[in-house]
Design a protein around this motif. Structure first.
Motif, mmCIF file in Angstrom:
data_model
loop_
_atom_site.group_PDB
_atom_site.id
_atom_site.type_symbol
_atom_site.label_atom_id
_atom_site.label_comp_id
_atom_site.label_asym_id
_atom_site.label_seq_id
_atom_site.Cartn_x
_atom_site.Cartn_y
_atom_site.Cartn_z
ATOM 1 N N UNK A 123 20.578 76.295 9.626
ATOM 2 C CA UNK A 123 20.761 75.981 8.207
ATOM 3 C C UNK A 123 21.825 74.908 8.007
ATOM 4 N N UNK A 124 22.570 74.564 9.047
ATOM 5 C CA UNK A 124 23.595 73.529 8.904
ATOM 6 C C UNK A 124 22.963 72.174 9.149
ATOM 7 N N UNK A 125 23.137 71.281 8.178
ATOM 8 C CA UNK A 125 22.396 70.027 8.226
ATOM 9 C C UNK A 125 22.964 69.069 9.256
ATOM 10 N N UNK A 126 24.265 69.155 9.466
ATOM 11 C CA UNK A 126 24.919 68.155 10.296
ATOM 12 C C UNK A 126 25.003 68.634 11.736
ATOM 13 N N UNK A 127 24.609 67.756 12.656
ATOM 14 C CA UNK A 127 24.507 68.184 14.055
ATOM 15 C C UNK A 127 25.856 68.584 14.640
ATOM 16 N N UNK A 128 26.890 67.807 14.307
ATOM 17 C CA UNK A 128 28.219 68.137 14.838
ATOM 18 C C UNK A 128 28.706 69.477 14.302
ATOM 19 N N UNK A 129 28.498 69.696 13.007
ATOM 20 C CA UNK A 129 28.879 70.988 12.423
ATOM 21 C C UNK A 129 28.155 72.115 13.121
ATOM 22 N N UNK A 130 26.892 71.842 13.400
ATOM 23 C CA UNK A 130 26.056 72.882 13.974
ATOM 24 C C UNK A 130 26.537 73.230 15.380
ATOM 25 N N UNK A 131 26.782 72.211 16.177
ATOM 26 C CA UNK A 131 27.240 72.467 17.543
ATOM 27 C C UNK A 131 28.599 73.161 17.555
ATOM 28 N N UNK A 132 29.494 72.696 16.703
ATOM 29 C CA UNK A 132 30.817 73.319 16.649
ATOM 30 C C UNK A 132 30.692 74.799 16.325
#
Ligand SMILES: Nc1nc2c(ncn2[C@@H]2O[C@H](COP(=O)(O)OP(=O)(O)OP(=O)(O)O)[C@@H](O)[C@H]2O)c(=O)[nH]1
Ligand SMILES: [Mg+2]
Lengths: 695, 77
Positions: free
Chosen positions: A418-427
């Motif tokens: 559900x997190x759109x941003x890849x960096x946010x998602x990986x973190x």
């Protein structure tokens, strides 16, 4: 032969798609009151009126221009798989926004059924629909439903069958985008029909033209004709100069215009719409001062009750396994030595039983999570945590997968979709294992009562969870400053209305998780327990070498001679500074298969090692294990065990999921070793400081 | 005249109702907001403005939470 129908359930997030899916197929897929529960498509097949219907539940999406990964799953299915029917599940209490997706589906010429779900809520809000008229305007069957109560089932099925016979069709009523845009659409359409026949056949001229004007990148790459692409670019520039805005925004406006036109004639509001109770609850729980304390308080209550209520059924289970151990041991003559007896009593009952006794606590934990998910508080928790999350470079939405992680890391890692941003998602993914999952709860439930007074049980458990959250905050901050550097993205998320969780859905949820836990105990944990038992009992030293030793010394010698003993001794120097001996060390290794194995492994180690050293048969319950732990270790070591287990290497299932979702072994291994290193450092510091204070 | 009243949503206090005038964001975000119902002229009621934290707004019949960064990008009248 049954005729086959493939139907897709599309719709806005949290509109009740999965509820309808469960209603029609009889499945028990996960339902929850927040957007983004379903992140992967799920299929179910059933028979009705001579048809074999395959229903596909899709993740929620606001439009066919996907913005995050789970939306992409939905979009691709609808666009690429050409289902025989698309059922758009519409939240009827929020009709205009929900019809937005429907206008796009109509544009695709999709065979469409509209389910006006949540019609009970709509009624409460005083909305009255002229279904017949609306159905004519939308040129689709409309069926009012109440997904969680099973209302409208037959009508919906009939509509699906009826519509499946019609195939794709052009509509008479369509969104009129205004002179200028329509002109461009016609022009691009003409070129498309000429140059891209295959595409046009698959998707229709008008829809393709619309998507191209909207800058849809997936569609744009499919177009090979230079002429078309040039016409699109020119068209967009031209429209921009007229509207001083992106064409897609103007088109979105026109779609809402179409919808409000249709609604004006067909929807009457009899009551002034108000949701005052919901607003009042929100003003308290999302209050800037009270919000966080309330959240922490609720968490504390959960952990207190996990202990207080869970104590009784846990006691019964312990007694049961104690009795089972004695009974089975009774099949062999007193004092005799049999490998089978040891395997059954020490390995299976001690190991697996030692894990199953925590079933009540697991159920209580999942009860709390079910209430969190079904009430609508989940999204509020994300809101409350936004301020903190913002400081560390993420936003509140990341807290939803993290909260799911309190149940299990595997679905939590999937939920990061559900997190759109890849960096946010990986973190977020990297930090999720720091949320103590249900399996780690069993470790805490074993250790805490062994070393701490009863009044400290609840607070201690709460503390461990809070340490996990705090550590995740540090980890996220560090990752955002180093590996995943970058801007924070702005975010928006719908807040679902509060709903009273129904007993049925909560029970299903608990039953489901409880069953999974038992199944895990009966499969992975059983298998690992047996392997560990074997590794601990073999190879045996020769009889001569045991001569002249006391029973206790002989037992010690046997253990040292076994595979586990050897591995344990090899790693002991590394673990000594943390206050761990080789028994804990081997349990830690076993626990990477599944965290519960730590508990079963300790049970086996202590059972095997005390076997002939005078321990009476059958005294292998968790209570007994706690006494042995208490006799062997200090409370500081107990605390360090919990700390280390909280942080170190995620279980294999989590590693596999991280690998799948990141599509790289690199990140999975980074997570695995990074967390293990962190666990080592943190535990080392705590143990050494604690020791010097105590010493 | 009109332009003077134009301000970011982040400056609106809780309880106020305003109309959306425009969104100053990239294309992807812009159309995402549109698909959630945030289009020009729609009425927005600010339910809470948890300075410096996130926002809750109510649009039509639904509530939405916005990050502060997002609220800076939404211009209202
Ligand atoms: N009052 C009411 N509640 C409903 C109805 N249908 C579903 N719900 C509730 O709405 C919430 C969302 O239901 P889900 O079925 O998970 O929704 P979904 O569309 O699958 O959601 P995502 O997978 O997140 O997109 C749950 O709390 C359901 O119990 C309905 O007809 N009336
Ligand atoms: Mg769902």
């Amino acid at each position: 032969m049954d005729k086959k129908i493939k139907a897709a359930l599309a719709g806005n997030p949290n509109s009740g798609k999965t509820s309808i899916f469960n209603m029609l197929t009889g499945a028990h897929q996960h339902v929850g009151n927040y957007p983004g529960v379903t992140v992967e498509k799920k299929e179910g097949t059933f028979k009705y009126a001579g048809f074999e219907i395959t229903l596909v539940d899709l993740p929620g999406t606001y439009s066919l221009s996907a913005y995050s990964i789970e939306e992409l799953v939905a979009r691709n299915f609808v666009i690429e798989e050409h289902p025989d029917v698309v059922v758009d599940i519409i939240d009827a209490s929020n009709i205009e926004r929900n019809l937005y997706l429907a206008t796009q589906l109509i544009e695709m010429n999709a065979p469409l059924v509209l389910a006006f779900n949540m019609s009970d809520m709509a009624e409460q809000r005083g909305l009255k629909f002229d279904i017949g008229q609306l159905s004519k305007l939308m040129e689709a069957e409309i069926v009012p439903t109440v997904g969680n109560k099973g209302k409208g089932k037959i009508e919906l099925l009939d509509a699906i069958i009826k519509t499946s016979g019609q195939g794709k069709r052009q509509r008479i009523h369509k969104v009129h985008y205004g002179e200028e845009i329509e002109h461009e659409l016609a022009e691009i359409g003409m070129l498309l029909a000429d140059k891209e026949q295959q595409l046009v056949e698959n998707h229709g001229c008008r829809w393709l033209a619309v998507k191209l004007l909207e800058h849809d990148s997936d569609i744009t790459v499919k177009v090979h004709s230079r002429e078309v692409l040039e016409a699109v670019t020119a068209g967009i520039e031209h429209l921009k100069s007229i509207f001083a805005d992106e064409p897609e925004i103007v088109m979105a406006d026109r779609r809402y215009g179409f919808i409000s036109g249709a609604c004006q004639e067909t929807i009457k509001t009899t009551v002034e719409s108000r949701h005052s109770t919901s607003d009042m609850i929100d003003s308290i729980v999302t209050n800037r001062i009270l919000g966080l304390p309330i959240f922490l308080m609720l968490m504390y209550l959960v952990f207190l009750s996990t202990f207080k209520i869970g104590k009784y059924p846990m006691g019964w289970l312990e007694q049961f396994f104690g009795w089972a151990g004695i009974t089975i041991a009774g099949f062999w003559p007193v004092g005799s030595e049999s490998w089978l007896k040891s395997l059954l009593v020490d390995g299976v009952i001690g190991g697996v039983g030692g894990v199953i006794v925590f079933l009540p606590n697991i159920l209580l934990l999942f009860l709390a999570i079910a209430l969190l998910e079904d009430s609508g508080y989940m999204a509020r928790a994300a809101f409350i945590m936004d301020r903190v999350m913002h400081k560390i470079g993420l936003h509140g939405k990341s807290f939803i997968p993290m909260l799911i992680g309190f149940g299990c890391s595997v679905p939590a890692i999937m939920a990061t979709r559900i997190l759109e941003n890849k960096r946010n998602r990986l973190t977020t993914m990297m930090a999720i294992p720091l949320m103590s999952c249900g399996a780690k709860l069993t470790i805490y439930m074993l250790i805490i009562p062994a070393f701490f007074e009863e009044k400290w049980h609840g607070p201690m458990l709460w503390l461990i969870y809070i340490i996990g959250i705090l550590l995740s905050i540090v980890v996220i901050k560090v990752l955002r400053l180093t590996v995943f550097k970058g801007e924070t993205t702005p975010f928006v998320m719908e807040l679902p209305p509060y709903r009273m969780p129904t007993g049925k859905s909560v029970c299903i949820h608990m039953w489901h998780r409880g069953w999974m836990y038992l199944r895990k105990a009966g499969t992975i944990i059983l298998a690992v327990s047996i392997i560990l038992w074997v590794a601990m009992s073999y190879p045996k030293p020769s009889d001569q070498s045991l001569e002249g030793l006391s029973a206790e010394q002989a037992q010690q010698k046997k253990l040292e001679h076994s595979v586990i003993g050897r591995i344990g001794q090899a790693i002991e120097p590394a673990l000594k500074p943390l206050g761990f001996d080789w028994k804990i060390g081997t349990a830690l290794i076993g626990a990477t298969a599944a965290k519960e194995v730590f508990v079963s492994q300790l049970a086996i180690v202590f059972a095997v090692s005390s076997q002939e050293a005078g321990g009476a048969d059958g005294e292998k319950s968790a209570q007994n294990l706690r006494e042995k732990l208490q006799a062997n270790y200090t409370p500081l070591t107990g605390f360090c065990i919990m700390l280390f287990c909280l942080i170190y290497a995620p279980c294999v299932a989590t590693v596999a999921m991280t690998r799948q979702e990141t599509n790289s072994w690199g990140w999975a291994l980074f997570q695995f070793f990074g967390l293990t290193a962190l666990a080592y450092v943190v535990t080392l510091v705590v143990y050494q400081i604690g020791n010097s204070i105590a010493g | 005249m009109e332009n003077e009243k134009r301000r970011p949503l982040s400056n609106v206090r809780a309880g106020e109702t305003v109309t959306l005038a425009g969104i100053e964001a990239g294309r992807g975000l812009h159309s995402r907001l549109a698909s959630m119902g945030l289009v020009t002229n729609v009425e927005i009621t600010v339910v809470s403005n948890n300075e410096p934290g996130p926002f809750v707004i109510s649009v039509k019949n639904s509530k939405m939470m916005l990050g502060r960064g997002m609220a800076h990008k939404i211009m209202v009248l």
